[in-house]
Design an enzyme around this catalytic site. Structure first.
Site, PDB file in Angstrom:
ATOM      1  N   THR A 191      -4.023   0.948   4.495  1.00 50.56           N
ATOM      2  CA  THR A 191      -5.351   0.786   3.874  1.00 50.56           C
ATOM      3  C   THR A 191      -5.456   1.511   2.539  1.00 50.56           C
ATOM      4  OG1 THR A 191      -6.101   2.530   5.383  1.00 50.56           O
ATOM      5  CG2 THR A 191      -6.720   0.284   5.932  1.00 50.56           C
ATOM      6  N   ILE A 209      -5.013  -4.272   8.723  1.00 50.27           N
ATOM      7  CA  ILE A 209      -4.495  -3.905   7.399  1.00 50.27           C
ATOM      8  C   ILE A 209      -3.688  -2.635   7.588  1.00 50.27           C
ATOM      9  CG2 ILE A 209      -4.949  -3.188   5.032  1.00 50.27           C
ATOM     10  CD1 ILE A 209      -7.480  -4.703   5.004  1.00 50.27           C
ATOM     11  N   ASP A 210      -2.372  -2.777   7.594  1.00 46.99           N
ATOM     12  CA  ASP A 210      -1.502  -1.618   7.654  1.00 46.99           C
ATOM     13  C   ASP A 210      -1.285  -1.154   6.217  1.00 46.99           C
ATOM     14  OD1 ASP A 210       0.233   0.258   8.893  1.00 46.99           O
ATOM     15  OD2 ASP A 210       1.932  -0.903   8.184  1.00 46.99           O
ATOM     16  N   SER A 228       2.797   1.011   3.937  1.00 43.70           N
ATOM     17  CA  SER A 228       2.688   0.014   5.002  1.00 43.70           C
ATOM     18  C   SER A 228       4.024  -0.469   5.558  1.00 43.70           C
ATOM     19  CB  SER A 228       1.875  -1.205   4.526  1.00 43.70           C
ATOM     20  OG  SER A 228       2.680  -2.103   3.793  1.00 43.70           O
ATOM     21  N   LYS A 260       7.542  -1.937   4.075  1.00 46.64           N
ATOM     22  CA  LYS A 260       8.859  -1.284   4.036  1.00 46.64           C
ATOM     23  C   LYS A 260       9.816  -1.946   5.013  1.00 46.64           C
ATOM     24  CE  LYS A 260       7.072   2.867   4.775  1.00 46.64           C
ATOM     25  NZ  LYS A 260       5.662   2.740   4.359  1.00 46.64           N
ATOM     26  N   ASP A 295      -2.155  -4.529  13.601  1.00 48.04           N
ATOM     27  CA  ASP A 295      -2.759  -3.666  12.587  1.00 48.04           C
ATOM     28  C   ASP A 295      -3.332  -4.615  11.544  1.00 48.04           C
ATOM     29  OD1 ASP A 295      -3.541  -1.809  10.713  1.00 48.04           O
ATOM     30  OD2 ASP A 295      -1.797  -0.527  11.014  1.00 48.04           O
ATOM     31  N   ARG A 300      10.847   8.269   8.366  1.00 41.58           N
ATOM     32  CA  ARG A 300       9.430   8.594   8.554  1.00 41.58           C
ATOM     33  C   ARG A 300       9.323   9.809   9.473  1.00 41.58           C
ATOM     34  NH1 ARG A 300       4.200   5.792   8.571  1.00 41.58           N
ATOM     35  NH2 ARG A 300       2.881   6.558  10.270  1.00 41.58           N
ATOM     36  N   ASP A 352       1.549   0.435  14.248  1.00 36.94           N
ATOM     37  CA  ASP A 352       2.184   0.767  12.977  1.00 36.94           C
ATOM     38  C   ASP A 352       3.671   0.421  12.960  1.00 36.94           C
ATOM     39  OD1 ASP A 352      -0.029   1.793  11.581  1.00 36.94           O
ATOM     40  OD2 ASP A 352       0.150   3.722  12.610  1.00 36.94           O
ATOM     41  N   GLU A 364      -6.170  -1.892  16.014  1.00 40.57           N
ATOM     42  CA  GLU A 364      -6.590  -0.600  15.473  1.00 40.57           C
ATOM     43  C   GLU A 364      -8.093  -0.388  15.510  1.00 40.57           C
ATOM     44  OE1 GLU A 364      -5.654   2.360  11.758  1.00 40.57           O
ATOM     45  OE2 GLU A 364      -5.327   0.220  11.443  1.00 40.57           O
ATOM     46  N   ASP A 370     -10.539  -5.005   6.718  1.00 38.26           N
ATOM     47  CA  ASP A 370      -9.909  -4.520   7.941  1.00 38.26           C
ATOM     48  C   ASP A 370     -10.562  -5.155   9.165  1.00 38.26           C
ATOM     49  OD1 ASP A 370      -7.897  -2.971   8.972  1.00 38.26           O
ATOM     50  OD2 ASP A 370      -8.942  -1.067   8.802  1.00 38.26           O
ATOM     51  N   HIS A 378       1.461  10.986   5.105  1.00 43.15           N
ATOM     52  CA  HIS A 378       1.980  10.161   6.196  1.00 43.15           C
ATOM     53  C   HIS A 378       3.382  10.566   6.638  1.00 43.15           C
ATOM     54  CE1 HIS A 378      -0.870   6.646   4.934  1.00 43.15           C
ATOM     55  NE2 HIS A 378      -1.498   7.656   5.503  1.00 43.15           N
TER      56      HIS A 378
END
Length: 326
Positions: free
Chosen positions: A141, A138-139, A260, A263, A136, A277, A289, A71, A46, A236
């Site tokens: 994690t 690493i979207d 992540s 999608k 981001d 979401r 995000d 982030e 990250d 989430h």
């Protein structure tokens, strides 16, 4: 193409950061995981990914005032007991840069202080004025730690509007995942999606120079034939609410749950028709995000709004003020 230089830099940066992440994921050790105040895991990759993107964008676009909303910051890495992990990140970034011929102009070895400074270049607040890169590193994690889906997500805001987005998705199959719940019969994995405003969305293999293909969202119009994506983690998004909405729409297929902004990439090429979401009460969505994923979908012919039907407003700083969900 508009934003051609910026797009080239963003694709290079995201691809290289993804390569760094792949290296770490293959040799993931428990000691790589630190805890953050929000209890989400943060990894060597990250921080390393953010440093690589920051360094490369500044090098490629050196004549432009640089602002990065990202982030991570280096606060945890400056604490007592973090020297070992900081040195590992520094070595990982140096090794990654050294393997790339196109990065040879960065010819001196970077110090731990250089890495801390690069990470902290991502502390911009964004806002409605000027240009701001949004990252981001690493979207997803948790997906990364499980060996599943994650993405390096990089976008560009200009005067509060998204004008460019890149998603590097190392574990996403090149073939459609429609109906296969995160897998496909193809062994080939690694997708790079990118879009600039008014120019459409393209996908190409992450690890090759193959010609990109223009992608388009699903043409399905009957909800009964549609499939929908939602977050893998129940923490989430409210899966029960998504299921209730899908039932009311007449959607018959079970949800495809993946981590992540992969999608958004899968949605842009028509693997599914809907992404729902709905975070738990009190959660505030962060712009990193969604910035890259949103333009990747809209330039592929999709529509991205909050639950009230309003376009997402990325001009308010690090957070999105939303009606219920996305």
């Amino acid at each position: 193409m508009a934003y051609g230089k910026e797009l080239d830099a963003a694709k290079k940066a995201a691809s290289l950061a993804a390569r760094l992440c792949q290296k770490v994921q293959k040799a993931l050790l428990q000691s790589d995981v630190q805890s953050k105040s929000d209890k989400s895991p943060v990894t060597v990759a990250d921080y390393g990914s953010q440093a690589v993107v920051s360094l490369l964008l500044q090098r490629e676009l050196s004549s432009v005032l640089f602002s990065l909303v990202a982030e991570e910051d280096s606060a945890d890495l400056r604490k007592d007991g973090s020297q070992d992990i900081l040195e590992r990140i520094t070595k990982l970034v140096n090794d990654t840069l050294a393997t790339e011929d196109l990065l040879k102009p960065i010819d001196s070895t970077l110090s731990t202080d250089d890495i801390l400074r690069a990470i902290d270049c991502g502390t911009s607040e964004g806002g409605p004025n000027g240009r701001h890169w949004v990252l981001d590193p690493i979207d997803g994690t948790k997906g990364f730690l499980r060996g599943d889906q994650y993405a390096v997500a990089l976008g560009l805001l200009e005067e509060g509007k998204v004008v460019l987005g890149v998603l590097a998705c190392p574990n996403l199959p090149l073939a459609s995942i429609a109906g296969n719940n995160n897998s496909s019969s193809s062994d080939e994995k690694g997708c790079l999606f990118y879009a600039t405003i008014g120019s459409g969305t393209y996908m190409q293999p992450l690890d090759s120079n193959s010609e990109p293909v223009k992608v388009h969202v699903s043409s399905v119009e009957n909800p009964a034939d549609a499939s929908f994506f939602e977050s893998f983690e129940g923490a989430h998004s409210l899966h029960d609410l998504s299921s209730s909405i899908a039932n009311k729409l007449g959607v018959k297929a079970p949800p495809v749950r993946i981590d992540s902004q992969a999608k958004y990439g899968a949605l842009s090429r028509g693997d599914g028709a809907i992404y729902l979401r709905f975070p738990h009460k009190g959660y505030r969505e962060k712009i990193w995000d969604h910035v890259a994923g949103a333009i990747v979908v809209t330039e592929a012919g999709g529509i991205v709004t909050d639950a009230g039907g309003k376009a997402l407003d990325f001009s308010k700083g690090k957070y999105l003020d939303l009606d219920t969900g996305i």
